[in-house]
Design an enzyme around this catalytic site. Structure first.
Site, PDB file in Angstrom:
ATOM      1  N   ILE A  79      -6.747   6.937  13.546  1.00 42.72           N
ATOM      2  CA  ILE A  79      -5.501   7.590  13.959  1.00 42.72           C
ATOM      3  C   ILE A  79      -4.735   8.157  12.759  1.00 42.72           C
ATOM      4  CG2 ILE A  79      -3.882   5.628  13.851  1.00 42.72           C
ATOM      5  CD1 ILE A  79      -3.027   6.386  16.710  1.00 42.72           C
ATOM      6  N   ASN A 109     -12.869  -3.589   5.142  1.00 45.05           N
ATOM      7  CA  ASN A 109     -11.869  -4.465   4.543  1.00 45.05           C
ATOM      8  C   ASN A 109     -11.981  -5.824   5.230  1.00 45.05           C
ATOM      9  OD1 ASN A 109     -10.770  -2.422   2.879  1.00 45.05           O
ATOM     10  ND2 ASN A 109      -9.629  -1.614   4.624  1.00 45.05           N
ATOM     11  N   VAL A 165      -6.309  -4.679  10.998  1.00 46.99           N
ATOM     12  CA  VAL A 165      -6.667  -4.924  12.402  1.00 46.99           C
ATOM     13  C   VAL A 165      -7.746  -6.017  12.442  1.00 46.99           C
ATOM     14  CG1 VAL A 165      -7.588  -3.925  14.519  1.00 46.99           C
ATOM     15  CG2 VAL A 165      -6.119  -2.543  13.029  1.00 46.99           C
ATOM     16  N   HIS A 209     -14.383  -3.809  11.588  1.00 47.21           N
ATOM     17  CA  HIS A 209     -14.598  -2.362  11.671  1.00 47.21           C
ATOM     18  C   HIS A 209     -15.071  -1.838  10.331  1.00 47.21           C
ATOM     19  CE1 HIS A 209     -10.373  -3.223  10.705  1.00 47.21           C
ATOM     20  NE2 HIS A 209     -10.398  -2.158   9.927  1.00 47.21           N
ATOM     21  N   HIS A 213     -14.997   1.602   8.135  1.00 46.30           N
ATOM     22  CA  HIS A 213     -14.452   2.948   7.964  1.00 46.30           C
ATOM     23  C   HIS A 213     -15.591   3.846   7.486  1.00 46.30           C
ATOM     24  CE1 HIS A 213     -10.094   1.717   7.821  1.00 46.30           C
ATOM     25  NE2 HIS A 213     -10.642   0.556   7.474  1.00 46.30           N
TER      26      HIS A 213
HETATM   27  P1  5GP Z   1      -7.890  -1.848   8.134  1.00 47.06           P
HETATM   28  O1  5GP Z   1      -6.737  -1.750   7.176  1.00 47.06           O
HETATM   29  O2  5GP Z   1      -7.714  -2.985   9.103  1.00 47.06           O
HETATM   30  O3  5GP Z   1      -9.208  -1.861   7.436  1.00 47.06           O
HETATM   31  O4  5GP Z   1      -7.897  -0.493   8.941  1.00 47.06           O
HETATM   32  C1  5GP Z   1      -7.316  -0.353  10.187  1.00 47.06           C
HETATM   33  C2  5GP Z   1      -7.396   1.115  10.531  1.00 47.06           C
HETATM   34  O5  5GP Z   1      -7.120   1.260  11.904  1.00 47.06           O
HETATM   35  C3  5GP Z   1      -6.382   1.985   9.779  1.00 47.06           C
HETATM   36  O6  5GP Z   1      -7.080   2.985   9.038  1.00 47.06           O
HETATM   37  C4  5GP Z   1      -5.505   2.571  10.882  1.00 47.06           C
HETATM   38  O7  5GP Z   1      -5.124   3.902  10.631  1.00 47.06           O
HETATM   39  C5  5GP Z   1      -6.402   2.446  12.097  1.00 47.06           C
HETATM   40  N1  5GP Z   1      -5.688   2.307  13.362  1.00 47.06           N
HETATM   41  C6  5GP Z   1      -4.647   1.474  13.627  1.00 47.06           C
HETATM   42  N2  5GP Z   1      -4.233   1.592  14.899  1.00 47.06           N
HETATM   43  C7  5GP Z   1      -5.060   2.517  15.466  1.00 47.06           C
HETATM   44  C8  5GP Z   1      -5.137   3.064  16.782  1.00 47.06           C
HETATM   45  O8  5GP Z   1      -4.385   2.732  17.692  1.00 47.06           O
HETATM   46  N3  5GP Z   1      -6.117   3.995  17.002  1.00 47.06           N
HETATM   47  C9  5GP Z   1      -6.979   4.393  16.017  1.00 47.06           C
HETATM   48  N4  5GP Z   1      -7.884   5.320  16.345  1.00 47.06           N
HETATM   49  N5  5GP Z   1      -6.929   3.895  14.772  1.00 47.06           N
HETATM   50  C10 5GP Z   1      -5.977   2.966  14.496  1.00 47.06           C
END
Ligand code: 5GP
Length: 121
Positions: free
Chosen positions: A34, A94, A103, A107, A109
């Protein structure tokens, strides 16, 4: 720590909130981030309830593990940034707080579409 069923990716998997889907199979769902950090920024998540990579490797089946790893290449190819497309990309996970994970559903990236640059800032 227990898996939080209310995390945003769990809601996306349950289709309670929408995503911009790229790919889906029995093991993974992929959609665009997003808040893209590069020209192409996709996410690949396992369908199972796993908090992070360590939880996944400890508790997922070999089929799920293979499905996620293969899913990364499938998605990269679909996005036109895989080595089969003559390109390249960065796949990054991460892990927990020190790793910068926000999150709590595993996941990867996928960054591509341009030179990704410095590995860690
Ligand atoms: P993290 O920091 O956990 O590795 O990455 C979480 C990612 O999830 C971030 O890059 C953030 O932009 C993405 N993200 C958070 N909320 C949403 C959402 O509701 N939809 C989508 N498509 N991505 C999200």
């Amino acid at each position: 720590m227990a898996y939080d069923d209310q995390n945003i990716f769990a809601k996306i998997l349950r289709e309670e909130i929408p995503c911009n889907k790229i790919y889906e199979d029995n093991y993974v769902l992929s959609f665009y981030d997003i808040n893209p950090q590069k020209k192409i920024h996709a996410l690949v998540i396992p369908k199972g309830k796993y908090i992070d990579l360590d939880d996944f490797n400890k508790n997922a089946s070999n089929e799920e593990i293979a499905g996620l790893i293969k899913g990364i290449s499938i998605v990269a190819k679909k996005l036109g940034i895989s080595t089969e497309n003559g390109k390249g990309y960065r796949a990054l996970a991460n892990i927990s707080e020190d790793g910068g994970q926000e999150v709590p559903h595993l996941h990867f990236h996928i960054f591509g579409g341009e030179k990704i640059g410095k590995m860690v800032s």
